[in-house]
Motif scaffolding. Structure first.
Motif, PDB file in Angstrom:
ATOM      1  N   GLN A 217      -7.570 -22.022  -6.438  1.00  0.00           N
ATOM      2  CA  GLN A 217      -7.683 -20.830  -5.701  1.00  0.00           C
ATOM      3  C   GLN A 217      -7.157 -19.334  -6.465  1.00  0.00           C
ATOM      4  O   GLN A 217      -6.414 -19.654  -7.290  1.00  0.00           O
ATOM      5  CB  GLN A 217      -6.873 -21.107  -4.668  1.00  0.00           C
ATOM      6  CG  GLN A 217      -6.748 -19.940  -3.380  1.00  0.00           C
ATOM      7  CD  GLN A 217      -5.794 -20.120  -2.147  1.00  0.00           C
ATOM      8  OE1 GLN A 217      -5.630 -21.280  -1.901  1.00  0.00           O
ATOM      9  NE2 GLN A 217      -5.541 -19.149  -1.442  1.00  0.00           N
ATOM     10  N   ILE A 218      -7.711 -18.285  -6.168  1.00  0.00           N
ATOM     11  CA  ILE A 218      -7.464 -17.074  -6.643  1.00  0.00           C
ATOM     12  C   ILE A 218      -6.520 -16.206  -5.725  1.00  0.00           C
ATOM     13  O   ILE A 218      -7.186 -15.802  -4.682  1.00  0.00           O
ATOM     14  CB  ILE A 218      -8.654 -16.345  -7.225  1.00  0.00           C
ATOM     15  CG1 ILE A 218      -9.409 -17.146  -8.304  1.00  0.00           C
ATOM     16  CG2 ILE A 218      -8.309 -15.048  -7.854  1.00  0.00           C
ATOM     17  CD1 ILE A 218     -10.847 -16.645  -8.580  1.00  0.00           C
ATOM     18  N   ASP A 219      -5.263 -15.907  -6.151  1.00  0.00           N
ATOM     19  CA  ASP A 219      -4.550 -15.043  -5.541  1.00  0.00           C
ATOM     20  C   ASP A 219      -4.328 -15.441  -4.123  1.00  0.00           C
ATOM     21  O   ASP A 219      -4.708 -16.701  -3.858  1.00  0.00           O
ATOM     22  CB  ASP A 219      -5.086 -13.694  -5.554  1.00  0.00           C
ATOM     23  CG  ASP A 219      -5.112 -13.037  -7.012  1.00  0.00           C
ATOM     24  OD1 ASP A 219      -4.089 -13.293  -7.698  1.00  0.00           O
ATOM     25  OD2 ASP A 219      -5.752 -12.249  -7.175  1.00  0.00           O
ATOM     26  N   GLN A 220      -4.133 -14.713  -3.261  1.00  0.00           N
ATOM     27  CA  GLN A 220      -3.699 -14.866  -1.674  1.00  0.00           C
ATOM     28  C   GLN A 220      -5.105 -14.814  -0.745  1.00  0.00           C
ATOM     29  O   GLN A 220      -5.764 -13.948  -1.143  1.00  0.00           O
ATOM     30  CB  GLN A 220      -2.629 -13.818  -0.997  1.00  0.00           C
ATOM     31  CG  GLN A 220      -1.390 -14.082  -1.797  1.00  0.00           C
ATOM     32  CD  GLN A 220      -0.741 -15.536  -1.736  1.00  0.00           C
ATOM     33  OE1 GLN A 220      -0.761 -16.218  -0.518  1.00  0.00           O
ATOM     34  NE2 GLN A 220      -0.395 -16.115  -2.861  1.00  0.00           N
ATOM     35  N   PRO A 221      -4.948 -15.472   0.169  1.00  0.00           N
ATOM     36  CA  PRO A 221      -6.076 -15.200   1.240  1.00  0.00           C
ATOM     37  C   PRO A 221      -6.108 -13.940   1.880  1.00  0.00           C
ATOM     38  O   PRO A 221      -5.156 -13.357   1.887  1.00  0.00           O
ATOM     39  CB  PRO A 221      -6.053 -16.769   2.201  1.00  0.00           C
ATOM     40  CG  PRO A 221      -4.601 -16.786   2.137  1.00  0.00           C
ATOM     41  CD  PRO A 221      -4.043 -16.276   0.942  1.00  0.00           C
ATOM     42  N   CYS A 222      -7.333 -13.502   2.274  1.00  0.00           N
ATOM     43  CA  CYS A 222      -7.464 -12.636   3.348  1.00  0.00           C
ATOM     44  C   CYS A 222      -7.131 -13.115   4.651  1.00  0.00           C
ATOM     45  O   CYS A 222      -7.501 -14.053   5.330  1.00  0.00           O
ATOM     46  CB  CYS A 222      -9.005 -11.883   3.241  1.00  0.00           C
ATOM     47  SG  CYS A 222      -9.602 -11.283   1.762  1.00  0.00           S
ATOM     48  N   THR A 223      -5.930 -12.311   5.131  1.00  0.00           N
ATOM     49  CA  THR A 223      -5.411 -12.692   6.546  1.00  0.00           C
ATOM     50  C   THR A 223      -5.425 -11.482   7.767  1.00  0.00           C
ATOM     51  O   THR A 223      -5.155 -10.281   7.199  1.00  0.00           O
ATOM     52  CB  THR A 223      -4.245 -13.231   6.496  1.00  0.00           C
ATOM     53  OG1 THR A 223      -3.107 -12.320   5.738  1.00  0.00           O
ATOM     54  CG2 THR A 223      -4.056 -14.538   5.671  1.00  0.00           C
ATOM     55  N   GLY A 224      -5.835 -11.713   8.784  1.00  0.00           N
ATOM     56  CA  GLY A 224      -5.795 -10.626   9.696  1.00  0.00           C
ATOM     57  C   GLY A 224      -6.633 -10.825  10.985  1.00  0.00           C
ATOM     58  O   GLY A 224      -6.157 -10.302  12.029  1.00  0.00           O
ATOM     59  N   HIS A 225      -7.385 -11.576  10.698  1.00  0.00           N
ATOM     60  CA  HIS A 225      -8.581 -12.027  12.116  1.00  0.00           C
ATOM     61  C   HIS A 225      -7.532 -13.000  12.867  1.00  0.00           C
ATOM     62  O   HIS A 225      -6.830 -13.627  12.469  1.00  0.00           O
ATOM     63  CB  HIS A 225      -9.343 -12.830  11.509  1.00  0.00           C
ATOM     64  CG  HIS A 225     -10.848 -11.909  11.101  1.00  0.00           C
ATOM     65  ND1 HIS A 225     -11.498 -11.134  12.013  1.00  0.00           N
ATOM     66  CD2 HIS A 225     -11.463 -12.034   9.859  1.00  0.00           C
ATOM     67  CE1 HIS A 225     -12.481 -10.560  11.181  1.00  0.00           C
ATOM     68  NE2 HIS A 225     -12.295 -11.154  10.218  1.00  0.00           N
TER      69      HIS A 225
END
Length: 347
Positions: A217-225
């Motif tokens: 995994q690269i960096d943090q996930p996209c969160t917001g949905h």
């Protein structure tokens, strides 16, 4: 704020799939009303008559690199390759899967077609003859997404098991590795245009980035949905992604920071599919509303570019923005093909 550029109406059931033609001037959509339709991006009108041939809802569409053919798949377990101009089937429907076919994609050279199905398999077809090249097995549950790498040598698949698997598909088909990617179904997978990264979207409401060679995994996930993420698309310049969700929004994200760009693009019902135009200035989205929305995103992306350059200490006078106010969202000439992923099954 992204602006609603065009709304296309005509389908009589939910719009499950959307893809831009590589000329950027047309899109094709697939619907649970069993039809495919081609639309003029500039004026939002239907081009010609609908494509009819599936015996159930259309779940996925893909456009060949030369814009001459369209592939579609559906609940009827078949894959159909169409002549884009005549709207006729190039040959009889391709039959191998034993469950609904949730995803189709052409290889970068247009010579192969991959399909992923409810039957837990991925099939690679000869797009010129319809012959089966390989059947890939290994997923424990439904396959929702398939995507060829930009060099055409690899294929990624996403499943409700919920993993992402990567296969070598050039001369000898070979399973390479598996990523236990999410806590819930993997609905969509795309490659970055340079082939170095994989990006996955899931019902766990996140989008994650992966090293395409190692699966790390690269960096943090996209969160917001706040709802399941059904579909994912990446821009040709790899600067941003667009996601479509059960929460009735489309969101744009920076591939550099993994942060949301601007405000959500709001629908009145679930959004099931999304695509980005080849020049990166338009986003198309559709879902349970039975219509397709075209959003002009150039201004918000320009603002994001300027913000990131300022943060990095780059003098704005020394570098022109990636997107300009005087650039038309409708390209006048040939453009680079786009990499997209279409909607899979929604619960």
């Amino acid at each position: 704020m992204p602006k609603l550029f065009q709304t296309m109406r005509g389908h009589t059931a939910s719009v499950k799939a959307v893809a831009f033609f590589n000329n950027g001037r047309h899109i094709v959509t697939g619907s649970r009303d069993t039809t495919l339709r081609i639309w003029d991006v500039q004026n939002g009108t239907l081009v010609g008559k609908p494509f009819k041939g599936h015996q159930g809802g259309v779940l996925s569409v893909a456009v060949s690199p030369d814009d001459m053919r369209i592939a579609s798949s559906g609940q009827d377990t078949t894959v159909i390759i169409w002549d884009a101009e005549s709207r006729q089937k190039v040959f009889d429907p391709l039959v191998k899967h034993t469950g609904g076919v949730h995803s189709v994609c052409f290889s970068p050279d247009g010579k192969r077609l991959a399909s992923g199905s409810h039957d837990c398999t991925v099939v690679v077809w000869d797009a010129e003859t319809g012959a089966i090249i390989a059947t890939l097995k290994g997923h424990g549950k439904w396959v929702f997404s398939v995507a060829f790498s930009p060099d055409g040598q690899k294929l990624a698949s996403g499943s409700s098991d919920p993993t992402v698997r990567v296969w070598r598909t050039d001369s000898h088909t070979k399973f390479l590795f598996e990523v236990h990617a999410h806590q819930d179904w993997v609905q969509s997978v795309v490659w970055s245009p340079d082939g170095d990264k994989l990006i996955s979207a899931s019902d766990d409401q996140t989008v994650k980035f992966w090293d395409a060679s190692t699966g790390d995994q690269i960096d943090q996930p996209c969160t917001g949905h706040t709802g399941w993420v059904y579909a994912l698309a990446i821009s040709c310049d790899s600067s941003f992604i667009a996601t479509a969700s059960r929460d009735m929004t489309v969101r744009l994200w920076s591939t550099k920071t993994h942060r949301q760009i601007g405000q959500p693009l709001e629908h009145s019902d679930r959004v099931l599919c999304v695509a980005i135009s080849p020049n990166g200035l338009l986003v198309a989205s559709g879902g349970l509303e039975r219509e397709v929305c075209l959003w002009s995103v150039g201004d918000v992306l320009k603002q994001q570019d300027e913000h990131e350059r300022q943060k990095d200490g780059v003098d704005n006078t020394e570098q022109q923005p990636r997107l300009s106010d005087d650039v038309s969202p409708i390209p006048p000439a040939e453009v680079v093909p786009i990499l997209t992923s279409t909607i899979m099954m929604n619960r």
